[in-house]
Enzyme design. Structure first.
Site, PDB file in Angstrom:
ATOM      1  N   GLU A  64       0.838  -1.202   0.000  1.00 20.32           N
ATOM      2  CA  GLU A  64       0.000   0.000   0.000  1.00 20.32           C
ATOM      3  C   GLU A  64       0.878   1.259   0.000  1.00 20.32           C
ATOM      4  O   GLU A  64       0.672   2.168  -0.794  1.00 20.32           O
ATOM      5  CB  GLU A  64      -0.889  -0.056   1.240  1.00 20.32           C
ATOM      6  CG  GLU A  64      -2.042   0.908   1.236  1.00 20.32           C
ATOM      7  CD  GLU A  64      -2.870   0.762   2.518  1.00 20.32           C
ATOM      8  OE1 GLU A  64      -3.239  -0.370   2.881  1.00 20.32           O
ATOM      9  OE2 GLU A  64      -3.125   1.793   3.150  1.00 20.32           O
ATOM     10  N   ARG A  88      -1.257  33.416 -19.648  1.00 18.55           N
ATOM     11  CA  ARG A  88      -1.736  34.494 -18.780  1.00 18.55           C
ATOM     12  C   ARG A  88      -0.736  35.657 -18.792  1.00 18.55           C
ATOM     13  O   ARG A  88       0.445  35.460 -18.496  1.00 18.55           O
ATOM     14  CB  ARG A  88      -1.888  33.957 -17.349  1.00 18.55           C
ATOM     15  CG  ARG A  88      -2.178  35.000 -16.303  1.00 18.55           C
ATOM     16  CD  ARG A  88      -3.609  35.457 -16.361  1.00 18.55           C
ATOM     17  NE  ARG A  88      -3.963  36.325 -15.239  1.00 18.55           N
ATOM     18  CZ  ARG A  88      -5.103  36.975 -15.164  1.00 18.55           C
ATOM     19  NH1 ARG A  88      -6.017  36.860 -16.132  1.00 18.55           N
ATOM     20  NH2 ARG A  88      -5.370  37.738 -14.130  1.00 18.55           N
ATOM     21  N   GLN A 131      10.503  35.317 -12.925  1.00 20.96           N
ATOM     22  CA  GLN A 131      11.343  34.216 -12.433  1.00 20.96           C
ATOM     23  C   GLN A 131      10.694  33.466 -11.270  1.00 20.96           C
ATOM     24  O   GLN A 131      10.825  32.246 -11.163  1.00 20.96           O
ATOM     25  CB  GLN A 131      12.703  34.767 -12.012  1.00 20.96           C
ATOM     26  CG  GLN A 131      13.744  33.679 -11.877  1.00 20.96           C
ATOM     27  CD  GLN A 131      15.097  34.237 -11.498  1.00 20.96           C
ATOM     28  OE1 GLN A 131      15.205  34.973 -10.501  1.00 20.96           O
ATOM     29  NE2 GLN A 131      16.115  33.924 -12.256  1.00 20.96           N
TER      30      GLN A 131
END
Ligand SMILES: Cc1cc2nc3c(=O)[nH]c(=O)nc-3n(C[C@H](O)[C@H](O)[C@H](O)COP(=O)(O)OP(=O)(O)OC[C@H]3O[C@@H](n4cnc5c(N)ncnc54)[C@H](O)[C@@H]3O)c2cc1C
Length: 381
Positions: A244, A270, A281
């Site tokens: 798991e 954008r 940056q």
């Protein structure tokens, strides 16, 4: 170690991405808001062979090796934004089907494994109790032999899939004086006399993965439903928790890739201050950090899958993968949201859900503190 993929593996990956994109994202916002598990989507995944991927063909599985299974789960995580559904599938595979395959009798495999592989049965493991979480082996649930059946008494909590599961791998003590050596694993059917499934919990995230408590009051379990031998519960739990921890976050690699691709695309488009935000940056470095986390996590995961396929994996490897992927899933989910600014905060863009879903990964299958404890122990600290 060679992680170059065959044409067949790449075709499988591409077909899963396409399947997941087309078939698994319906009404997600509404299902998340309603905390609704979708049996229909579960069945679609089963028809595609997802739940049975690593299990043998003669038990109804796909017979894929671990590395191929991990690639398939990654592809699922890339195409499917329903992280709750993927969590339910992973819990079912690693904490129920895997121990039944490894420790079940022929009769148990026949009764359960085929159904777990083809998705007609839903399974999960019941270990955690109200008073025992991280300290799992000090559990209070007791099992008493009574003729040809055991009677189980106690309660379990935070049990994934419990509201919809057909079979539970429940851990209980048959002899408290023996401590961990007195633990046993039982296959408890839904509808067993004395088993009550609690009301579904409301959760922060992974809302399409249902969860509840289990209450066991003289719960009748036939002796033929003991998994392994009485007394081997700790060994069975350790085996399945290792699987798991190793792979429950395989789909998260796909999520991290999706978050990165979507964020890079947005940052290029954008514009603020007359230039794409990717030219700032601080934005590009955030995306770089997401990329490095993704690639490092991917290599750790593939390496562990290879180690498992070659019987070389250790608890240390599983703990490192679980810790690294869960912590970075949270960090990168927040970074993706931040890249989208105010739009990232809106439910409709999906990033706030990704953040809510990610947080649980630091808790289930052993918290990050517990993974660090395991790693420290292996370092001799
Ligand atoms: C989404 C989700 C799904 C789950 N699904 C299942 C399931 O299907 N089956 C199941 O059995 N359980 C399941 N769990 C339960 C999960 O395994 C437990 O929540 C987890 O093991 C932690 O136990 P706890 O919640 O009792 O926290 P506690 O053990 O009480 O821990 C509380 C805090 O103390 C810290 N802590 C505890 N001990 C130590 C230590 N020794 N060193 C350092 N810090 C420590 C923890 O890290 C944590 O921050 C699930 C949980 C979640 C959130």
């Amino acid at each position: 170690m060679d992680f170059s993929w065959s044409d067949e593996q790449l075709a499988l990956r591409d077909s899963i991405v396409e399947f997941a994109r087309k078939e698994l994202n319906d009404d997600l916002e509404a299902r998340d808001a309603a905390s609704a598990f979708s049996r229909e989507l579960w069945d679609r995944c089963a028809s595609f062979g997802i739940q049975g991927m690593p299990f043998p063909v003669d038990h109804g599985g796909q017979g894929a090796d671990t590395l191929t299974t991990v690639l398939a789960l990654e592809a699922l995580g890339y195409g499917c934004r329903d992280n709750g559904l993927l969590f339910s599938i992973n819990a079912h595979m690693w904490s129920a089907a895997m121990p039944i395959w490894r420790f079940g009798t022929d009769d148990q495999k026949q009764r359960y494994l085929e159904g777990l592989c083809n998705g007609t049965l839903i399974g999960v493991q019941g270990m955690t109790e109200p008073d025992t979480g991280s300290d799992a082996f000090s559990l209070g649930t007791m099992a008493r032999l009574d003729g040809n059946r055991y009677l189980l008494n106690g309660s379990k909590t935070f049990i994934t899939n419990a509201p919809v599961a057909d079979v539970f791998v429940v851990f209980a003590s048959i002899d408290r004086s023996k401590g961990w050596a007195g633990l046993a694993a039982f296959l408890v059917d839904r509808g067993s006399p004395g088993l009550e499934v609690g009301q579904p919990f409301h959760k922060m995230g992974l809302r399409t993965s249902p969860m509840s408590s289990l209450f066991l009051t003289d719960c009748e379990v036939p002796v033929e439903n003991v998994l392994g031998t009485p007394g081997s519960g700790m060994m069975i739990f350790q085996h399945s928790i290792e699987w798991e921890r190793s792979f429950i976050l395989a789909s998260a690699i796909g999520s991290l890739q999706w978050q990165l691709d979507t964020s890079v695309d947005y940052a290029r488009k954008r514009e603020q201050f007359d230039q794409p935000i990717s030219k700032f940056q601080s934005v590009s470095h955030r995306l770089v950090d997401m990329k490095v986390r993704l690639e490092a996590g991917r290599q750790l995961l593939y390496r562990l899958a290879w180690l498992r396929d070659n019987d070389l994996a250790t608890p240390l490897d599983a703990a490192m993968v679980k810790l690294f992927l869960s912590e970075n899933l949270v960090t990168s989910s927040l970074d993706a949201l931040q890249t989208f600014g105010g739009y990232g905060y809106l439910t409709e863009t999906g990033f706030e859900r990704e953040v809510r879903d990610a947080i649980a990964s630091r808790i289930y299958s052993g918290t990050s503190d517990i993974q660090r404890n395991v790693i420290a122990r292996h370092m001799g600290l």
